[in-house]
Scaffold this active site. Structure first.
Site, PDB file in Angstrom:
ATOM      1  N   HIS A  77     -44.997  24.243  -8.377  1.00 42.53           N
ATOM      2  CA  HIS A  77     -43.550  24.464  -8.265  1.00 42.53           C
ATOM      3  C   HIS A  77     -43.060  25.378  -9.385  1.00 42.53           C
ATOM      4  O   HIS A  77     -43.589  25.370 -10.498  1.00 42.53           O
ATOM      5  CB  HIS A  77     -42.772  23.150  -8.239  1.00 42.53           C
ATOM      6  CG  HIS A  77     -42.926  22.275  -9.433  1.00 42.53           C
ATOM      7  ND1 HIS A  77     -42.181  22.437 -10.588  1.00 42.53           N
ATOM      8  CD2 HIS A  77     -43.724  21.205  -9.674  1.00 42.53           C
ATOM      9  CE1 HIS A  77     -42.512  21.508 -11.464  1.00 42.53           C
ATOM     10  NE2 HIS A  77     -43.460  20.747 -10.943  1.00 42.53           N
ATOM     11  N   ASP A  79     -39.775  25.524 -10.560  1.00 40.96           N
ATOM     12  CA  ASP A  79     -38.659  25.018 -11.364  1.00 40.96           C
ATOM     13  C   ASP A  79     -39.131  24.126 -12.498  1.00 40.96           C
ATOM     14  O   ASP A  79     -40.223  23.548 -12.455  1.00 40.96           O
ATOM     15  CB  ASP A  79     -37.653  24.267 -10.485  1.00 40.96           C
ATOM     16  CG  ASP A  79     -38.277  23.107  -9.706  1.00 40.96           C
ATOM     17  OD1 ASP A  79     -39.448  23.231  -9.299  1.00 40.96           O
ATOM     18  OD2 ASP A  79     -37.594  22.079  -9.512  1.00 40.96           O
ATOM     19  N   GLU A 144     -38.969  21.124  -6.879  1.00 36.28           N
ATOM     20  CA  GLU A 144     -39.746  19.890  -6.998  1.00 36.28           C
ATOM     21  C   GLU A 144     -39.072  18.895  -7.929  1.00 36.28           C
ATOM     22  O   GLU A 144     -39.113  17.681  -7.706  1.00 36.28           O
ATOM     23  CB  GLU A 144     -41.161  20.205  -7.501  1.00 36.28           C
ATOM     24  CG  GLU A 144     -42.141  19.039  -7.421  1.00 36.28           C
ATOM     25  CD  GLU A 144     -42.141  18.124  -8.642  1.00 36.28           C
ATOM     26  OE1 GLU A 144     -42.752  17.036  -8.568  1.00 36.28           O
ATOM     27  OE2 GLU A 144     -41.534  18.511  -9.665  1.00 36.28           O
ATOM     28  N   GLU A 145     -38.434  19.419  -8.977  1.00 36.10           N
ATOM     29  CA  GLU A 145     -37.847  18.534  -9.986  1.00 36.10           C
ATOM     30  C   GLU A 145     -36.583  17.822  -9.503  1.00 36.10           C
ATOM     31  O   GLU A 145     -36.070  16.944 -10.181  1.00 36.10           O
ATOM     32  CB  GLU A 145     -37.544  19.328 -11.268  1.00 36.10           C
ATOM     33  CG  GLU A 145     -38.771  19.917 -11.968  1.00 36.10           C
ATOM     34  CD  GLU A 145     -39.683  18.863 -12.590  1.00 36.10           C
ATOM     35  OE1 GLU A 145     -39.396  17.660 -12.443  1.00 36.10           O
ATOM     36  OE2 GLU A 145     -40.687  19.251 -13.208  1.00 36.10           O
ATOM     37  N   HIS A 371     -42.049  17.102 -19.694  1.00 34.36           N
ATOM     38  CA  HIS A 371     -40.609  16.827 -19.819  1.00 34.36           C
ATOM     39  C   HIS A 371     -40.180  16.533 -21.263  1.00 34.36           C
ATOM     40  O   HIS A 371     -39.042  16.104 -21.487  1.00 34.36           O
ATOM     41  CB  HIS A 371     -40.164  15.665 -18.922  1.00 34.36           C
ATOM     42  CG  HIS A 371     -40.268  15.963 -17.460  1.00 34.36           C
ATOM     43  ND1 HIS A 371     -39.710  15.161 -16.491  1.00 34.36           N
ATOM     44  CD2 HIS A 371     -40.879  16.966 -16.784  1.00 34.36           C
ATOM     45  CE1 HIS A 371     -39.972  15.650 -15.292  1.00 34.36           C
ATOM     46  NE2 HIS A 371     -40.689  16.755 -15.439  1.00 34.36           N
TER      47      HIS A 371
END
Length: 399
Positions: A77, A79, A144-145, A371
């Site tokens: 992904h 993002d 995706e996030e 993250h």
């Protein structure tokens, strides 16, 4: 640092990391421009699908010798999650390469690294002229996030996806802190968000009213939190069950009440629930329904999110791609640690179409900073990841 700084694969990786594709409301145009340009420089066919407006899917392809065979899909992904720049040692979109070889950037672990490792692996084959049996597609998807509704979910349901004729897929797992053991996921828990509403008679706070929303709320809270405690015990010694293989329940929102001295008419609690793969979802739902009946009249529940059950990819020897992956990893002197993903990835949408998927991030000897502030990966581990992926892809595409 000069050797890393002038390395073309590192340069391309850092350039991708510098694109601030941060949720929410991402403008993906810079990612698309970069990825399509790289594919053309690598002499690889590239197509951009826009199943949903402003939600592009980039697909780069390495054509196989037998294109009629089901293909390999390597998904990532574009993002990334937001950042608090004040808590970073270096600006999170500078892609700082330090003197000791670390690349600091949001997305350096989750998951621009894996996406570029996939792309570099097929580029090496294309550059060398070495042909593989099966066609390989590398896909770069949006959103995706934030749940993938307009990303992999929409793409996997499209004719464009069907045209790829995917027989096996790979997606993100997590970097491994070990020097010789890679973490892979063969499945995910089922995510459910449940809101329970308890209704009672309003009145003065000095009363002990029979039809009391607070009593019902307490009963519901006790049921959910008792199950939470039971599951938590499984993760502790001596059992030590991996968190992806237990059901997690977390109280995330509480609503209701108007004043301290007024009995509320309505109290509600919302729970984030991740259900273990071996749990029957119908039985789990029936259990919540029984709890509500036990709590009393006026207690109801609703699903804010009700994902379908997605069955894990089998690792019992019945999936030849898995067997091939195990064999090639062993030949490299490495090991695989196969567990259930504790969170959620885009792989679940591909598995829904009965396509086996293994989540695989070939980055070793790296602490987990997904993250987190100061997310980073070492240049040597990134380069080694490409080496590993090159061998893995050769094995998979020749099954």
């Amino acid at each position: 640092m000069a050797a890393w700084e002038n390395d073309e694969e590192i340069m391309r990786f850092r350039e991708y990391l510098k694109i601030p594709s941060v949720q929410p409301d991402v403008d993906y145009s810079a990612c698309v421009e970069f990825l399509t340009a790289q594919a053309r420089l690598m002499n690889l066919p590239v197509v951009v699908h826009e199943i949903v407006p402003k939600k592009p899917v980039v697909v780069v392809t390495l054509q196989g010798l037998q294109p009629d065979l089901p293909s390999i899909l390597l998904n990532s992904h574009m993002d990334v999650v937001p950042v608090n720049e004040e808590l970073w040692t270096y600006p999170p979109f500078e892609a700082k390469l330090t003197d000791d070889g670390f690349i600091y950037a949001r997305g350096s672990q989750d998951m621009k690294s894996t996406g570029m490792i996939y792309l570099e692996a097929i580029s090496r084959f294309n550059k060398s002229g070495k042909r593989l049996k099966r066609t390989t597609h590398v896909s770069f998807v949006p959103d995706e996030e934030i749940g993938s509704t307009y990303g992999m979910k929409a793409f996997s349901e499209s004719q464009e996806f069907k045209n790829l004729n995917v027989g096996f897929g790979m997606d993100e797992s997590a970097p491994s802190p070990e020097p010789d053991e890679l973490i892979v996921f063969n499945g995910e828990r089922t995510s459910r968000q449940v809101k329970v509403t308890c209704k009672g008679e309003p009145g003065h706070g000095a009363l002990l009213d029979i039809d009391n929303a607070g009593e019902k709320f307490y009963t519901i809270l006790s049921k959910f939190m008792s199950l939470r405690a039971e599951e938590k015990r499984k993760t502790l010694p001596p059992i030590n069950t991996f968190i992806g293989d237990v059901t997690t329940i977390n109280l995330t929102q509480v609503e209701g009440g108007v004043m301290v001295n007024v009995l509320p008419e309505v109290l509600s609690a919302t729970f984030d629930v991740r259900i273990a793969p071996d749990v029957d979802l119908d039985e789990f739902g029936n259990m919540i329904e029984a709890w509500c009946k036990e709590a009393g009249e006026g207690v109801t529940f609703e699903y804010l999110v009700k994902n379908p059950q997605v069955y894990s990819t089998k690792t019992d020897g019945s999936v030849p791609f898995w067997n091939s992956l195990v064999e090639v990893i062993k030949k490299m002197g490495l090991k695989l640690k196969c567990v259930t993903c504790p969170g959620a990835t885009d792989a679940r949408f591909v598995r829904l179409h009965n396509i086996p998927v293994i989540n695989f991030t070939p980055i070793l000897n790296t602490p987990l900073y997904v993250h987190a502030h100061n997310e980073r990966v070492h240049a040597d581990m990134y380069k080694k990841g490409i080496d590993i992926m090159e061998k893995v892809l050769e094995a998979l595409a020749n099954v």
